[in-house]
Structures are given as C-alpha cells and as structure tokens.
Design a protein around this motif. Structure first.
Motif, mmCIF file in Angstrom:
data_model
loop_
_atom_site.group_PDB
_atom_site.id
_atom_site.type_symbol
_atom_site.label_atom_id
_atom_site.label_comp_id
_atom_site.label_asym_id
_atom_site.label_seq_id
_atom_site.Cartn_x
_atom_site.Cartn_y
_atom_site.Cartn_z
ATOM 1 N N LYS A 107 0.817 -1.209 0.000
ATOM 2 C CA LYS A 107 0.000 0.000 0.000
ATOM 3 C C LYS A 107 0.851 1.260 0.000
ATOM 4 C CE LYS A 107 -3.930 -2.074 2.429
ATOM 5 N NZ LYS A 107 -4.829 -1.967 3.615
ATOM 6 N N GLN A 108 2.104 1.118 0.411
ATOM 7 C CA GLN A 108 2.963 2.292 0.470
ATOM 8 C C GLN A 108 4.414 1.902 0.288
ATOM 9 O OE1 GLN A 108 2.760 4.118 4.339
ATOM 10 N NE2 GLN A 108 2.893 2.178 5.425
ATOM 11 N N SER B 54 6.336 11.711 -5.387
ATOM 12 C CA SER B 54 4.896 11.814 -5.121
ATOM 13 C C SER B 54 4.127 10.719 -5.852
ATOM 14 C CB SER B 54 4.390 13.193 -5.559
ATOM 15 O OG SER B 54 2.996 13.294 -5.381
ATOM 16 N N LEU B 55 4.508 10.461 -7.114
ATOM 17 C CA LEU B 55 3.820 9.447 -7.906
ATOM 18 C C LEU B 55 4.051 8.054 -7.341
ATOM 19 C CD1 LEU B 55 2.205 8.681 -10.459
ATOM 20 C CD2 LEU B 55 4.388 8.550 -11.673
ATOM 21 N N ARG C 194 4.705 7.113 -4.448
ATOM 22 C CA ARG C 194 4.177 6.885 -3.109
ATOM 23 C C ARG C 194 2.665 6.747 -3.091
ATOM 24 N NH1 ARG C 194 8.084 11.411 -0.280
ATOM 25 N NH2 ARG C 194 9.975 10.143 -0.241
ATOM 26 N N LYS C 195 2.025 6.861 -4.265
ATOM 27 C CA LYS C 195 0.579 6.714 -4.330
ATOM 28 C C LYS C 195 0.219 5.231 -4.247
ATOM 29 C CE LYS C 195 -0.486 10.903 -6.966
ATOM 30 N NZ LYS C 195 -1.096 11.462 -8.195
ATOM 31 N N GLU C 196 -0.783 4.938 -3.428
ATOM 32 C CA GLU C 196 -1.170 3.551 -3.195
ATOM 33 C C GLU C 196 -1.581 2.845 -4.483
ATOM 34 O OE1 GLU C 196 -4.646 1.034 -0.818
ATOM 35 O OE2 GLU C 196 -4.069 3.044 -0.124
ATOM 36 N N LYS C 197 -2.356 3.516 -5.341
ATOM 37 C CA LYS C 197 -2.826 2.891 -6.579
ATOM 38 C C LYS C 197 -1.665 2.533 -7.497
ATOM 39 C CE LYS C 197 -7.443 4.980 -6.746
ATOM 40 N NZ LYS C 197 -8.367 5.839 -7.531
ATOM 41 N N VAL C 198 -0.665 3.412 -7.581
ATOM 42 C CA VAL C 198 0.485 3.163 -8.449
ATOM 43 C C VAL C 198 1.284 1.967 -7.931
ATOM 44 C CG1 VAL C 198 2.660 4.109 -9.307
ATOM 45 C CG2 VAL C 198 0.622 5.561 -9.202
ATOM 46 N N ARG D 212 0.276 -0.482 -5.958
ATOM 47 C CA ARG D 212 -0.503 -1.715 -6.119
ATOM 48 C C ARG D 212 -0.469 -2.198 -7.569
ATOM 49 N NH1 ARG D 212 -4.357 -3.564 -2.524
ATOM 50 N NH2 ARG D 212 -4.436 -2.507 -0.516
ATOM 51 N N TRP D 213 -0.645 -1.270 -8.521
ATOM 52 C CA TRP D 213 -0.655 -1.649 -9.934
ATOM 53 C C TRP D 213 0.701 -2.224 -10.357
ATOM 54 C CZ3 TRP D 213 2.159 -0.072 -14.219
ATOM 55 C CH2 TRP D 213 1.686 -0.527 -15.447
#
Length: 206
Positions: A97-98, A175-176, A178-182, A184-185
């Motif tokens: 997640k992070q 910043s990019l 550290r985004k959860e969606k990125v 995870r993908w």
C-alpha cells in the motif's frame, strides 16, 4: 529462443523490474530529498555496484553449474521457478500500500556509495533473484558466463538511468511512486510477469 528474442524479452522484463519501487528506490528518494543530488548519485552508483558484484558471482557460479552437472542445473531451474512463482503470488495477492522510506531525521554526513554497495552486496535475495531469473534468457548453446554477465550489465545500466531520472525529478516522481494505486498496480503487474516467467522457466530445457 534467438539472441534478439532473448535480449528484447529480458529488456522488457528488466524495465518493469527497475520501475517497480523497492528498497533501492526508497534509498535514492530519501537521499536525494534530505542529503542532496551528489549524495544520491553516490548511493545510486553504490546500489548498482552491489548488483554488479552479485552479477559477477552468479555469472561464474551459474556457468560452473551448467557445465558440470545436468542434475544441479535442473534443481537450480526448479528452485528458481518456485522462487519466482512465490514472489509473483505474494505480489498479486498482497500488493503493498505504500513505499517505506528510511527515516530522514539523521542528516549527518555519510558514505552513501558504501551504503548503497553494502545494501545490495549483503542481500542474498539479489543473488537468488539473478540465479532464478536469468537462465531462461540464455540462448541454447551460448556461454552462461558471458550471457549472465551481459544481462546483468543491461539491468545495471537501466538501474543507473532510472536512478538518475529519480534524482533529477525527485519531487514529482516521489509523489507518484508513493501513491497507493500506483504501487498496487506495479506490484500486481510485476507479480503476473513473475508467474509467467516461473512457468516458462519450469518447462524450459537446457
């Protein structure tokens, strides 16, 4: 598999592996943010030097195994396939997640090159990964030593380029990444690729 197919397939896999955030990415982002550009470059060079040391060790070790024992090679192949499969399943089922970045509270001067070297040179997972990942990209009839060393060099070159990009654009990329969606993908995509490579390695022939 032809030489060109091996190089292209490995390069695509290595790009994905390089872009997936990990401890090396965290160290570079942390160092660039809190210590500055020069220290981050030192850390990046150290990280890739550590990979190179493992690459040399694996190149000659793998070459010896392939040359001496068919049974040892098969054992190595199936253990490698199992390891890649386990990594793939973990990344698919439990993506992060992070991105955990080291504590930035201590800003004292440090030898970041040495930290980068030791971070990978003392991590046996790097060697295990190279042993399990690289054999499937060595064309039949070609030298395992030369090809392993060459593939590691490609991976290291990509790592250096990516590290310099991270350092040059620390804020937006940090910043990019550290985004959860990125995260995870990237984890799930990489996990799927690892499973495919594990299956391919398991059914491959010497």
């Amino acid at each position: 598999m032809s030489i060109m197919d091996s190089l292209l397939t490995f390069s695509l896999a290595a790009v994905l592996l390089t872009l997936t955030p990990g401890l090396d990415t965290a160290l570079i982002l942390r160092t660039a943010t809190t210590e500055g550009k020069n220290q981050a470059i030192q850390a990046a060079l150290g990280i890739n030097t550590g990979c190179l040391l493992w690459g040399v060790a694996v190149a000659f070790g793998l070459g010896s195994v392939v040359a001496v024992s068919e049974l040892a090679y098969d054992i190595l192949k199936y253990c490698g396939a199992a390891y890649l499969g386990w990594l793939g399943i973990c990344m698919l089922v439990r993506p992060r997640k992070q991105l955990i970045v080291a504590d930035a509270s201590n800003k004292t001067a440090s030898n970041w090159f040495l930290k980068g070297v030791l971070g990978n040179a003392l991590n046996p997972k790097v060697g295990i990964f190279y042993v399990s990942f690289l054999p499937q990209f060595i064309p039949q009839g070609h030298s395992p030593v030369i090809w392993t060393f060459g593939l590691v060099t490609i991976h290291i070159t990509m790592g250096i380029v990516w590290s310099l990009m991270l350092i040059g654009a620390t804020r937006p990329l940090a910043s990019l990444l550290r985004k959860e969606k990125v995260i995870r993908w990237l984890d799930r995509t990489t996990g799927l690729v690892f499973l495919l490579f594990a299956a391919r390695l398991a059914i491959s022939r010497r």
